[in-house]
Write a protein that holds these residues in place. Structure first.
Motif, short mmCIF file in Angstrom:
data_model
loop_
_atom_site.label_atom_id
_atom_site.label_comp_id
_atom_site.label_asym_id
_atom_site.label_seq_id
_atom_site.Cartn_x
_atom_site.Cartn_y
_atom_site.Cartn_z
N CYS A 163 0.83 -1.21 0.00
CA CYS A 163 0.00 0.00 0.00
C CYS A 163 0.87 1.26 0.00
O CYS A 163 0.37 2.36 0.24
CB CYS A 163 -0.92 0.00 1.22
N PRO A 220 -8.32 -2.04 -2.29
CA PRO A 220 -7.11 -2.29 -3.08
C PRO A 220 -7.39 -2.97 -4.42
O PRO A 220 -6.59 -2.88 -5.35
CB PRO A 220 -6.25 -3.17 -2.17
N LYS A 231 -4.30 -2.04 -6.38
CA LYS A 231 -3.12 -2.49 -5.64
C LYS A 231 -3.08 -4.02 -5.53
O LYS A 231 -2.03 -4.60 -5.31
CB LYS A 231 -3.11 -1.88 -4.23
#
Length: 406
Positions: A163, A220, A231
């Motif tokens: 992250c 994410p 992500k």
């Protein structure tokens, strides 16, 4: 003569086990509120589980399970269990008053029971008459908060570098985002994994009713709007770590584990997140816009061979147009090993020879996120010598043209 009468009067006034039980243990048994067990356990156990309706049944049940020390009542295991959370700090203080009352009540009652010769010598209860938690010991232990913290540290916390620093409290990037979106973006707490876990447990990022729909996963993936973009990909290492954790957490707090066989597999390696980056340039055309997992194996100079288990790994979708793969490494060590102890302080790879092995996902992770890439997905390997410096601008680089089948 007066002394004898006085002693007799004192003896008559000493409360019986039944009287102590009715006055001090009964209210605990009848209370709708949870006991101090909730300080250390999220589910599966409550002090009430060890209490029967009567003083005699409760004592015999505890005695027969080895929870009473007949000769030294103050050393009884039931008292030690009540005291377990006493040394904890912070929020634990909320439970201290409750625990003290429980301990003092049981200590007085156990002492009274152990002084009763007939009660001590009473026949054993039948197995189905014993008062104990409905879940086995393995499930009770799994639901302990310290066990959950260990799992969290080895999963979500270990993947925090994926992250970047956007969600890391106090980082330059996070300060900018927090000014725009509020403190909710700073969920990786500067105080460490315990503070982070506490925040997540109190937030709306985990959906315990439908863990696969948790914002902790959907953000994410960019399935829910995420300013940081994509992500995770379904089935990659980060997604696996997060999803396994939220599903386990949901089952724990929902008291869904009934037997030891229901528990998730034991983690065989400790994971350590790092800011060590690996870059593969000039990636083969077959890798374009697909997820590639890279496993890193260290050279064992004593055996003159590559170690059997990877010392690090990472995965990422390849940028096809740029023929580029790059991502931060997660390190792995056997629990209790010299590496694990050293990496608890500072996770790093020493300068030396390493073997980089690449595995290509051709769509199976999207079909089953829980599957693993293996020998059938292996697409090549290359040797690299590196000191593995940390930092985005100090990546260890491997030429993709050299990643070939042995």
């Amino acid at each position: 003569m007066f002394a004898v009468l006085l002693l007799g009067l004192v003896a008559e006034q000493a409360p019986t086990p039944e009287q102590v039980f009715e006055k001090r243990i009964g209210p605990i048994f009848k209370s709708p509120d949870p006991s101090s067990c909730v300080q250390c356990h999220l589910a599966a156990v409550d002090l009430k589980n060890y209490i029967r309706p009567s003083s005699r049944e409760t004592f015999l049940s505890l005695r027969d399970q080895g929870l009473i020390d007949l000769d030294t009542p103050e050393k009884s295991r039931i008292l030690a269990l009540i005291e377990m959370g006493k040394a904890e700090k912070g929020a634990a203080l909320i439970h201290q008053k409750n625990r003290t009352a429980e301990y003092e009540a049981f200590a007085a009652w156990v002492k009274a029971c152990c002084a009763d010769k007939d009660l001590r010598a009473a026949p054993k209860l039948k197995a189905d008459e014993l008062a104990k938690p409905p879940r086995p010991v393995a499930v009770i232990r799994h639901a302990r908060k310290d066990q959950l913290l260990e799992s969290f540290t080895n999963s979500v916390w270990a993947m925090r570098f994926r992250c970047m620093s956007c969600h890391t409290e106090g980082s330059a990037e996070n300060k900018k985002l927090a000014a725009e979106y509020g403190d909710r973006v700073a969920w990786f707490k500067a105080a460490g994994p315990e503070a982070t876990l506490k925040y997540l447990m109190e937030s709306k990022l985990i959906d315990t009713n439908a863990p696969e729909k948790s914002l902790l996963l959907r953000k994410p993936l960019n399935d829910a709007k995420h300013e940081g973009g994509v992500k995770f990909l379904v089935g990659d290492e980060g997604y696996k770590a997060y999803r396994r954790f939220v599903e386990d957490y949901a089952k724990i707090v929902g008291d869904k584990y009934e037997t030891a066989a229901d528990l998730p597999p034991k983690q065989t390696a400790r994971a350590f997140g790092t800011d060590i980056w690996l870059k593969v340039t000039n990636t083969p055309p077959a890798w374009a816009d697909k997820l590639v997992q890279v496993k890193v194996f260290a050279w064992d100079a004593t055996k003159k061979a590559w170690e059997a288990e990877p010392v690090a790994s990472t995965d990422r979708k390849v940028w096809g147009q740029g023929k580029l793969f790059q991502h931060s490494l997660t390190l792995f060590a056997a629990p209790g090993s010299a590496r694990a102890k050293a990496w608890t302080v500072k996770p790093e790879l020493p300068n030396g020879r390493y073997l980089v092995r690449a595995y290509l996902d051709d769509g199976k992770l999207a079909k089953d996120w829980n599957t693993e890439l293996g020998a059938a997905d292996f697409v090549g390997e290359a040797e690299v010598t590196s000191a593995w410096p940390a930092g985005y601008g100090k990546m260890t680089v491997v030429d993709g043209a050299k990643v070939k089948q042995p």
